[in-house]
Design a protein around this motif. Structure first.
Motif, PDB file in Angstrom:
ATOM      1  N   THR A 177       0.843  -1.075  -0.158  1.00 50.34           N
ATOM      2  CA  THR A 177      -0.105   0.040   0.037  1.00 50.34           C
ATOM      3  C   THR A 177       0.827   1.300  -0.136  1.00 50.34           C
ATOM      4  N   THR A 178       0.257   2.393   0.000  1.00 48.17           N
ATOM      5  CA  THR A 178       1.221   3.598  -0.106  1.00 48.17           C
ATOM      6  C   THR A 178       0.492   4.725   0.665  1.00 48.17           C
ATOM      7  N   GLU A 179       1.291   5.695   0.950  1.00 48.40           N
ATOM      8  CA  GLU A 179       0.958   6.972   1.665  1.00 48.40           C
ATOM      9  C   GLU A 179      -0.511   7.546   1.358  1.00 48.40           C
ATOM     10  N   GLY A 180      -0.593   7.789   0.117  1.00 48.64           N
ATOM     11  CA  GLY A 180      -1.813   8.109  -0.531  1.00 48.64           C
ATOM     12  C   GLY A 180      -2.869   7.373  -0.370  1.00 48.64           C
ATOM     13  N   GLU A 181      -2.882   6.169  -0.398  1.00 49.78           N
ATOM     14  CA  GLU A 181      -3.991   5.223  -0.176  1.00 49.78           C
ATOM     15  C   GLU A 181      -4.427   5.386   1.410  1.00 49.78           C
ATOM     16  N   MET A 182      -3.387   5.136   2.257  1.00 52.12           N
ATOM     17  CA  MET A 182      -3.696   5.040   3.671  1.00 52.12           C
ATOM     18  C   MET A 182      -4.213   6.434   4.088  1.00 52.12           C
ATOM     19  N   MET A 183      -3.663   7.415   3.556  1.00 48.61           N
ATOM     20  CA  MET A 183      -4.052   8.748   4.148  1.00 48.61           C
ATOM     21  C   MET A 183      -5.682   9.030   3.749  1.00 48.61           C
ATOM     22  N   ASN A 184      -6.138   8.578   2.430  1.00 43.93           N
ATOM     23  CA  ASN A 184      -7.144   8.871   2.087  1.00 43.93           C
ATOM     24  C   ASN A 184      -8.357   8.044   2.728  1.00 43.93           C
ATOM     25  N   LEU A 185      -7.852   6.686   2.980  1.00 41.62           N
ATOM     26  CA  LEU A 185      -8.784   5.942   3.797  1.00 41.62           C
ATOM     27  C   LEU A 185      -9.030   6.641   5.418  1.00 41.62           C
ATOM     28  N   LEU A 186      -7.865   7.051   5.983  1.00 44.44           N
ATOM     29  CA  LEU A 186      -7.988   7.745   7.106  1.00 44.44           C
ATOM     30  C   LEU A 186      -9.031   9.098   7.165  1.00 44.44           C
ATOM     31  N   ASP A 263      -1.299  16.922  20.572  1.00 44.36           N
ATOM     32  CA  ASP A 263      -1.504  16.500  21.890  1.00 44.36           C
ATOM     33  C   ASP A 263      -2.453  15.333  21.715  1.00 44.36           C
ATOM     34  N   ASN A 264      -3.246  15.396  20.861  1.00 48.10           N
ATOM     35  CA  ASN A 264      -4.370  14.232  20.690  1.00 48.10           C
ATOM     36  C   ASN A 264      -4.008  13.120  20.058  1.00 48.10           C
ATOM     37  N   LEU A 265      -3.036  13.426  18.979  1.00 46.57           N
ATOM     38  CA  LEU A 265      -2.374  12.307  18.422  1.00 46.57           C
ATOM     39  C   LEU A 265      -1.469  11.504  19.314  1.00 46.57           C
ATOM     40  N   LEU A 266      -0.518  12.268  20.116  1.00 43.83           N
ATOM     41  CA  LEU A 266       0.512  11.595  21.017  1.00 43.83           C
ATOM     42  C   LEU A 266      -0.363  11.079  22.094  1.00 43.83           C
ATOM     43  N   GLU A 267      -1.487  11.228  22.217  1.00 44.20           N
ATOM     44  CA  GLU A 267      -2.273  10.693  23.511  1.00 44.20           C
ATOM     45  C   GLU A 267      -2.495   9.065  23.051  1.00 44.20           C
ATOM     46  N   ILE A 268      -2.661   8.856  21.704  1.00 42.70           N
ATOM     47  CA  ILE A 268      -2.862   7.474  21.470  1.00 42.70           C
ATOM     48  C   ILE A 268      -1.715   6.776  20.968  1.00 42.70           C
ATOM     49  N   VAL A 299       1.381  11.428  10.927  1.00 42.35           N
ATOM     50  CA  VAL A 299       0.739  10.261  11.899  1.00 42.35           C
ATOM     51  C   VAL A 299       1.751   9.481  12.531  1.00 42.35           C
ATOM     52  N   ALA A 300       2.803   9.100  11.805  1.00 44.97           N
ATOM     53  CA  ALA A 300       3.722   8.299  11.784  1.00 44.97           C
ATOM     54  C   ALA A 300       4.735   7.927  10.840  1.00 44.97           C
ATOM     55  N   ILE A 311      -0.108   2.194  12.283  1.00 44.56           N
ATOM     56  CA  ILE A 311      -0.809   2.999  11.514  1.00 44.56           C
ATOM     57  C   ILE A 311      -2.342   1.993  10.946  1.00 44.56           C
ATOM     58  N   ARG A 312      -1.675   0.878  10.494  1.00 43.79           N
ATOM     59  CA  ARG A 312      -2.960  -0.175   9.859  1.00 43.79           C
ATOM     60  C   ARG A 312      -3.766  -0.570  10.757  1.00 43.79           C
ATOM     61  N   ASN A 313      -3.291  -0.729  11.927  1.00 45.48           N
ATOM     62  CA  ASN A 313      -4.126  -1.316  13.061  1.00 45.48           C
ATOM     63  C   ASN A 313      -4.707  -0.456  13.877  1.00 45.48           C
ATOM     64  N   ASN A 314      -4.524   0.974  13.679  1.00 42.37           N
ATOM     65  CA  ASN A 314      -5.493   1.714  14.661  1.00 42.37           C
ATOM     66  C   ASN A 314      -5.746   3.069  13.749  1.00 42.37           C
ATOM     67  N   LEU A 315      -6.246   2.902  12.617  1.00 42.01           N
ATOM     68  CA  LEU A 315      -6.741   4.010  11.546  1.00 42.01           C
ATOM     69  C   LEU A 315      -8.258   4.585  12.277  1.00 42.01           C
ATOM     70  N   ASP A 316      -8.823   3.751  12.999  1.00 42.52           N
ATOM     71  CA  ASP A 316      -9.948   4.565  13.632  1.00 42.52           C
ATOM     72  C   ASP A 316      -9.639   5.191  15.012  1.00 42.52           C
ATOM     73  N   LYS A 317      -8.542   4.526  15.689  1.00 44.44           N
ATOM     74  CA  LYS A 317      -8.129   5.440  16.783  1.00 44.44           C
ATOM     75  C   LYS A 317      -7.607   6.777  16.437  1.00 44.44           C
ATOM     76  N   ILE A 318      -6.825   6.806  15.233  1.00 47.21           N
ATOM     77  CA  ILE A 318      -6.312   7.957  14.790  1.00 47.21           C
ATOM     78  C   ILE A 318      -7.416   8.911  14.454  1.00 47.21           C
ATOM     79  N   ALA A 319      -8.054   8.433  13.596  1.00 41.19           N
ATOM     80  CA  ALA A 319      -9.526   9.270  12.945  1.00 41.19           C
ATOM     81  C   ALA A 319     -10.019   9.798  14.256  1.00 41.19           C
ATOM     82  N   ASP A 320     -10.505   9.020  15.423  1.00 42.86           N
ATOM     83  CA  ASP A 320     -11.129   9.661  16.492  1.00 42.86           C
ATOM     84  C   ASP A 320     -10.168  10.928  17.044  1.00 42.86           C
TER      85      ASP A 320
END
Length: 334
Positions: A177-186, A263-268, A299-300, A311-320
């Motif tokens: 996968t690529t940065e563009g694909e993952m960040m658009n999914l996020l 701060d919110n990103l570092l928290e997770i 994000v990382a 990144i892959r396993n925590n897209l939902d948490k990152i989005a939150d």
């Protein structure tokens, strides 16, 4: 017989001498030709910096035959009285949107090096009410004025612009996968969560656009956009980890937005000690060319095995965490 032999010998000697004479003459002619080439009669003037920087007065003259630089022209050093015995002469002062140039020169007016100075970025005042539907703020450096509509005109709605990476060539560690694909999914996940906020309008870039086209699209929404958030994953040949937010510390709103989102990103993020903090670097297009308060979120690191897995396993948490930061910055309620 002896006389005949002597005549033949003389003829041979004359022939040899003639050949040697012609060879020497040819060598001399060739030498003259070489000397003539090195007189640098065929030269061409080149702009030292990229034409996009608009500094055509800084140039060099190059010999087209041997490639020797015969002259470097810095007319502004004389015209502006900067002197030839100073190092770090500022040949072009940077402005809010256009970079400048520093020239390192020696006492003989010989150019040692030239360096690009980043644009300063606008230094806006706080918004002030212009009339019932418009607020304005003014840059203290260039006096340009930025307007935005008041909440009355927008029917109380907030507005943001999301700009996920369009770098589909940046492969992740796993190569599938690529940065563009993952960040658009996020960004899809962020949009889904923000849809429940009825008093918030979300605009988004287009996958097929390059970064400048997407910036133009973001700016086309005018002063309604209160935050421009660019979403990326980072790369450093697999040697680095941790989240990072890029911003411009000279802008109060960008600084506020950067702190909240980081701060919110570092928290997770699993290892707080690996957080890379805020990077004050206004040179990026999505910082200084964007009208609204803008940041770039890394994000990382996608080329690191552990960070890619996170990144892959925590897209939902990152989005939150991104949604949480946006809501906190805008002070939005459902």
């Amino acid at each position: 017989m002896l006389i005949k032999f002597k005549k033949i010998a003389k003829i041979i000697i004359l022939i040899i001498c003639s050949i040697m004479f012609f060879n020497v003459t040819a060598m001399a002619a060739e030498t003259d030709k070489i000397d003539e080439i090195c007189k640098h009669e065929k030269t061409e003037k080149h702009v030292l910096l990229n034409a996009n920087n608009n500094y055509s007065e800084i140039s060099e003259t190059v010999c087209l035959e041997c490639g020797t630089v015969t002259e470097i022209v810095l007319p502004t050093i004389k015209d502006e009285g900067l002197g030839i015995d100073r190092e770090d002469c500022i040949v072009k002062e940077p402005t809010c949107l256009i970079g400048g140039i520093k020239a390192d020169i020696d006492i003989n007016n010989k150019l040692i090096n030239i360096r690009y100075l980043y644009p300063l970025g606008h230094s806006y005042s706080e918004y002030e009410k212009k009339n019932n539907i418009t607020e304005i703020k003014t840059c203290s450096r260039c006096n340009c004025v930025k307007e935005r509509a008041t909440k009355t005109l927008l029917e109380g709605k907030h507005c943001i612009y999301l700009s996920p990476s369009s770098q589909f060539e940046n492969a992740y560690y796993s190569k599938d996968t690529t940065e563009g694909e993952m960040m658009n999914l996020l960004t899809d996940k962020v949009e889904e969560r923000l849809a429940s906020y009825t008093n918030l309008t979300v605009h988004r870039n287009k996958k097929e656009n390059d970064v400048l086209a997407n910036i133009a699209l973001g700016n086309s929404h005018g002063s309604n956009v209160e935050a421009y958030i660019s979403l990326h994953s980072n790369g450093a040949k697999g040697t680095a980890r941790g989240p990072l937010v890029i911003y411009d510390s000279r802008d109060e709103e960008r600084t506020k937005l950067a702190n909240i989102m980081y701060d919110n990103l570092l928290e997770i993020y699993p290892d707080k000690d690996l957080g890379r903090g805020l990077l004050d670097k206004p040179k990026y297009y999505e910082i200084y060319k964007v009208d609204a308060p803008s940041i770039i979120m890394e994000v990382a690191f996608h080329d690191n095995k552990e960070d890619e897995a996170w990144i892959r396993n925590n897209l939902d948490k990152i989005a939150d965490s991104i949604v949480k930061g946006i809501i906190e910055y805008l002070n939005v309620e459902k």
